[in-house]
Design a protein around this motif. Sequence first.
Motif, PDB file in Angstrom:
ATOM      1  N   PRO A 190      62.853  40.612  63.252  1.00  0.00           N
ATOM      2  CA  PRO A 190      62.103  39.538  63.928  1.00  0.00           C
ATOM      3  C   PRO A 190      60.833  39.164  63.177  1.00  0.00           C
ATOM      4  O   PRO A 190      60.324  38.056  63.317  1.00  0.00           O
ATOM      5  N   ALA A 191      60.316  40.114  62.393  1.00  0.00           N
ATOM      6  CA  ALA A 191      59.084  39.833  61.628  1.00  0.00           C
ATOM      7  C   ALA A 191      59.049  40.710  60.390  1.00  0.00           C
ATOM      8  O   ALA A 191      59.620  41.800  60.365  1.00  0.00           O
ATOM      9  N   LEU A 192      58.390  40.198  59.375  1.00  0.00           N
ATOM     10  CA  LEU A 192      58.148  40.987  58.160  1.00  0.00           C
ATOM     11  C   LEU A 192      56.698  40.791  57.764  1.00  0.00           C
ATOM     12  O   LEU A 192      56.141  39.697  57.939  1.00  0.00           O
ATOM     13  N   VAL A 193      56.112  41.837  57.227  1.00  0.00           N
ATOM     14  CA  VAL A 193      54.801  41.703  56.601  1.00  0.00           C
ATOM     15  C   VAL A 193      55.019  41.943  55.111  1.00  0.00           C
ATOM     16  O   VAL A 193      55.468  43.013  54.706  1.00  0.00           O
ATOM     17  N   LEU A 194      54.773  40.908  54.313  1.00  0.00           N
ATOM     18  CA  LEU A 194      55.003  40.999  52.869  1.00  0.00           C
ATOM     19  C   LEU A 194      53.671  41.232  52.169  1.00  0.00           C
ATOM     20  O   LEU A 194      52.678  40.556  52.477  1.00  0.00           O
ATOM     21  N   LEU A 195      53.674  42.144  51.242  1.00  0.00           N
ATOM     22  CA  LEU A 195      52.463  42.416  50.463  1.00  0.00           C
ATOM     23  C   LEU A 195      52.715  42.012  49.012  1.00  0.00           C
ATOM     24  O   LEU A 195      53.630  42.526  48.354  1.00  0.00           O
ATOM     25  N   ALA A 196      51.915  41.043  48.551  1.00  0.00           N
ATOM     26  CA  ALA A 196      52.022  40.589  47.162  1.00  0.00           C
ATOM     27  C   ALA A 196      50.894  41.232  46.366  1.00  0.00           C
ATOM     28  O   ALA A 196      49.721  41.018  46.667  1.00  0.00           O
ATOM     29  N   GLY A 197      51.252  42.013  45.370  1.00  0.00           N
ATOM     30  CA  GLY A 197      50.232  42.684  44.556  1.00  0.00           C
ATOM     31  C   GLY A 197      49.802  41.827  43.383  1.00  0.00           C
ATOM     32  O   GLY A 197      50.374  40.766  43.103  1.00  0.00           O
ATOM     33  N   ARG A 198      48.766  42.271  42.717  1.00  0.00           N
ATOM     34  CA  ARG A 198      48.249  41.641  41.487  1.00  0.00           C
ATOM     35  C   ARG A 198      47.739  42.762  40.597  1.00  0.00           C
ATOM     36  O   ARG A 198      47.621  43.895  41.021  1.00  0.00           O
ATOM     37  N   TYR A 199      47.399  42.459  39.382  1.00  0.00           N
ATOM     38  CA  TYR A 199      46.806  43.422  38.446  1.00  0.00           C
ATOM     39  C   TYR A 199      47.775  44.576  38.170  1.00  0.00           C
ATOM     40  O   TYR A 199      48.974  44.432  38.331  1.00  0.00           O
ATOM     41  N   GLU A 200      47.216  45.717  37.769  1.00  0.00           N
ATOM     42  CA  GLU A 200      48.083  46.819  37.340  1.00  0.00           C
ATOM     43  C   GLU A 200      48.787  47.494  38.508  1.00  0.00           C
ATOM     44  O   GLU A 200      49.781  48.183  38.328  1.00  0.00           O
ATOM     45  N   GLY A 201      48.255  47.324  39.699  1.00  0.00           N
ATOM     46  CA  GLY A 201      48.891  47.990  40.836  1.00  0.00           C
ATOM     47  C   GLY A 201      47.926  48.165  41.985  1.00  0.00           C
ATOM     48  O   GLY A 201      46.856  47.548  42.024  1.00  0.00           O
ATOM     49  N   ILE A 202      48.338  49.002  42.913  1.00  0.00           N
ATOM     50  CA  ILE A 202      47.619  49.189  44.169  1.00  0.00           C
ATOM     51  C   ILE A 202      47.290  50.662  44.309  1.00  0.00           C
ATOM     52  O   ILE A 202      48.108  51.517  43.953  1.00  0.00           O
ATOM     53  N   GLY A 223      40.833  57.630  35.596  1.00  0.00           N
ATOM     54  CA  GLY A 223      41.611  58.166  34.474  1.00  0.00           C
ATOM     55  C   GLY A 223      41.640  57.214  33.292  1.00  0.00           C
ATOM     56  O   GLY A 223      42.203  57.542  32.248  1.00  0.00           O
ATOM     57  N   GLY A 224      41.067  56.017  33.477  1.00  0.00           N
ATOM     58  CA  GLY A 224      40.987  55.059  32.379  1.00  0.00           C
ATOM     59  C   GLY A 224      42.262  54.258  32.208  1.00  0.00           C
ATOM     60  O   GLY A 224      43.190  54.375  32.993  1.00  0.00           O
ATOM     61  N   GLY A 225      42.262  53.463  31.161  1.00  0.00           N
ATOM     62  CA  GLY A 225      43.430  52.617  30.901  1.00  0.00           C
ATOM     63  C   GLY A 225      43.106  51.163  31.163  1.00  0.00           C
ATOM     64  O   GLY A 225      42.048  50.832  31.691  1.00  0.00           O
ATOM     65  N   PRO A 226      44.043  50.292  30.750  1.00  0.00           N
ATOM     66  CA  PRO A 226      43.796  48.851  30.846  1.00  0.00           C
ATOM     67  C   PRO A 226      43.967  48.341  32.270  1.00  0.00           C
ATOM     68  O   PRO A 226      44.596  48.981  33.101  1.00  0.00           O
ATOM     69  N   GLY A 227      43.402  47.185  32.510  1.00  0.00           N
ATOM     70  CA  GLY A 227      43.654  46.486  33.772  1.00  0.00           C
ATOM     71  C   GLY A 227      42.864  47.033  34.936  1.00  0.00           C
ATOM     72  O   GLY A 227      42.032  47.928  34.787  1.00  0.00           O
ATOM     73  N   MET A 228      43.130  46.453  36.065  1.00  0.00           N
ATOM     74  CA  MET A 228      42.408  46.777  37.288  1.00  0.00           C
ATOM     75  C   MET A 228      43.404  47.206  38.354  1.00  0.00           C
ATOM     76  O   MET A 228      44.595  46.873  38.281  1.00  0.00           O
ATOM     77  N   VAL A 229      42.880  47.918  39.343  1.00  0.00           N
ATOM     78  CA  VAL A 229      43.729  48.374  40.447  1.00  0.00           C
ATOM     79  C   VAL A 229      43.188  47.766  41.740  1.00  0.00           C
ATOM     80  O   VAL A 229      41.970  47.722  41.948  1.00  0.00           O
ATOM     81  N   LEU A 230      44.081  47.300  42.590  1.00  0.00           N
ATOM     82  CA  LEU A 230      43.649  46.778  43.893  1.00  0.00           C
ATOM     83  C   LEU A 230      43.185  47.937  44.772  1.00  0.00           C
ATOM     84  O   LEU A 230      43.899  48.940  44.918  1.00  0.00           O
ATOM     85  N   MET A 231      42.001  47.795  45.343  1.00  0.00           N
ATOM     86  CA  MET A 231      41.424  48.853  46.172  1.00  0.00           C
ATOM     87  C   MET A 231      42.169  48.941  47.504  1.00  0.00           C
ATOM     88  O   MET A 231      42.659  47.945  48.031  1.00  0.00           O
ATOM     89  N   ALA A 232      42.175  50.165  48.041  1.00  0.00           N
ATOM     90  CA  ALA A 232      42.950  50.389  49.275  1.00  0.00           C
ATOM     91  C   ALA A 232      42.360  49.638  50.472  1.00  0.00           C
ATOM     92  O   ALA A 232      43.101  49.048  51.263  1.00  0.00           O
ATOM     93  N   GLU A 233      41.019  49.657  50.603  1.00  0.00           N
ATOM     94  CA  GLU A 233      40.461  49.206  51.887  1.00  0.00           C
ATOM     95  C   GLU A 233      40.749  47.737  52.246  1.00  0.00           C
ATOM     96  O   GLU A 233      41.224  47.467  53.365  1.00  0.00           O
TER      97      GLU A 233
END
Length: 254
Positions: free
Chosen positions: A112-124, A57-67
């Motif tokens: 007891p546990a957490l999985v944290l996801l740190a994003g970058r760029y315009e989003g995921i 759809g266009g626009g600035p920045g990059m998106v983190l790929m799902a895989e």
Amino acid sequence: MTPQYHVVTLFPALFTALTEYGVSGRAIRNKLVELKFWDPRDFTSDSYRTVDDRPFGGGPGMVLMAEPLDLALTAAKTALRRAGITQPRLVYLSPQGRTLNQTLVEELAREPALVLLAGRYEGIDERLFARHPMAEVSIGDYVLSGGELPAMVLMDALIRTIPGALGHADSASEDSFADGLLDCPHYTRPEVYLGGEAPPVLLSGNHGDVARWRLKQGLGRTWQRRPDLLQGRPLSREEQNLLDEFRRETGDTV
Ligand code: ADE
């Protein structure tokens, strides 16, 4: 059981600020908490180790790929399953999330546990969230360049709640917000600094008087600076009396 925090991040090296210094560094060295990092680039198959692409759809920045994120999250979950943790909570650090406060810290500290996801760029890529349902947590209404600093903020706050993480010198029960109030003022030597005297009660050796003075100051500061915190926090009779006293003493009686 030792809490385990797994972090999916493109910049694991940033986390040395948390893992090598201060209270959090000591807690990790003393094995009061276990941290593990998963770099999505290690889950790519092309020679450039690509993790992002241009947005549809266009626009600035990059998106983190799902895989690559999907595979990294799956690897974290698999490692936790092997350690006996089958349903870890996943947390995506994002400005769209629930705003972090001490209540949320205490809620997450019970996991007891957490999985944290740190994003970058315009989003995921949104399809990641269908495969890995997660809570979203924001550290405040401003935008940072990535989720690493927010993940460190969250883990620092979590680690402080672990019994034994704080030395004798510092205690979580004395922290701001531990009882829903702001902290009291602090003083150390000298007793007089450039004409400014430390409050005599702190030098009196009377523990009851010191505790009452600190509670009064905490109540007064909260009332002056963050009255919103008092909305959902009923005051005991003693606390109300101390707050009234604070307001009389400071002439802040409105
Ligand atoms: N990522 C970017 N900005 C953020 C924020 N304020 N809180 C959590 N994650 C973020």
